[in-house]
Design an enzyme around this catalytic site. Sequence first.
Site, PDB file in Angstrom:
ATOM      1  N   CYS A 139       0.930  -1.509   0.046  1.00 15.16           N
ATOM      2  CA  CYS A 139      -0.166   0.115  -0.133  1.00 15.16           C
ATOM      3  C   CYS A 139       1.082   1.662  -0.155  1.00 15.16           C
ATOM      4  O   CYS A 139       0.351   1.910  -0.735  1.00 15.16           O
ATOM      5  CB  CYS A 139      -0.995  -0.105   0.951  1.00 15.16           C
ATOM      6  SG  CYS A 139      -2.112  -0.811   0.681  1.00 15.16           S
TER       7      CYS A 139
ATOM      8  N   LYS B 220       3.076   1.740  -3.044  1.00 16.99           N
ATOM      9  CA  LYS B 220       1.918   2.440  -4.306  1.00 16.99           C
ATOM     10  C   LYS B 220       1.395   2.830  -3.994  1.00 16.99           C
ATOM     11  O   LYS B 220       0.734   4.370  -5.135  1.00 16.99           O
ATOM     12  CB  LYS B 220       1.402   1.384  -4.112  1.00 16.99           C
ATOM     13  CG  LYS B 220      -0.046   2.019  -5.353  1.00 16.99           C
ATOM     14  CD  LYS B 220      -1.066   0.454  -5.092  1.00 16.99           C
ATOM     15  CE  LYS B 220      -1.350   0.093  -4.000  1.00 16.99           C
ATOM     16  NZ  LYS B 220      -2.953   0.857  -4.017  1.00 16.99           N
TER      17      LYS B 220
END
Length: 182
Positions: free
Chosen positions: A5, A8
Amino acid sequence: FGGGCLPKDIRAFMARAGELGVDQALTFLREVDAINQRRRQHAVALAERHFGGSVERRRIAILGAAFKPDSDDLRDSPALYVATRLVGQGADVVVTDPIALPGLHARYPHIQTAPNARAACVDAELVMLLTEWSDFTSLEPDQLGSVVKERAIIDGRNALDPGRWEAAGWSYRGMGRASTTW
């Protein structure tokens, strides 16, 4: 840091800022991402430095595969980046992790694993703590020292007490910390 997470999201945020023409305001995020990537390579470089430049045919135990403790998530794992680079340079790497081994076997069948820290460290010339599981941070330096070939540890998470390990005869190196031993 690793995982699926945060890295990104940082990259997506930077891309969106570029689309809006305000990407110069987010140069600090680019640097955060770059520093994070360099820390991984720095861990590899510390292992190389420990062995005088080459890790070829050296036995290295890596404690941790998941990108964070209490998870089996291997996405963008700094530990696996380090492990695969060392294997690629000819090191004899053994990885252990309290719960991520099934996923590790599936995604990285060429990487050797061990069921626990003690087994991973048998005859190790270097131990690298790369995920700060309590199973690893609570290890007794003397007990672990009884199975390794050389008492040398790189604390990639700065989760260990350097004085405690050095008092037990270990050569200790923490990421970003000055070292008196190497």
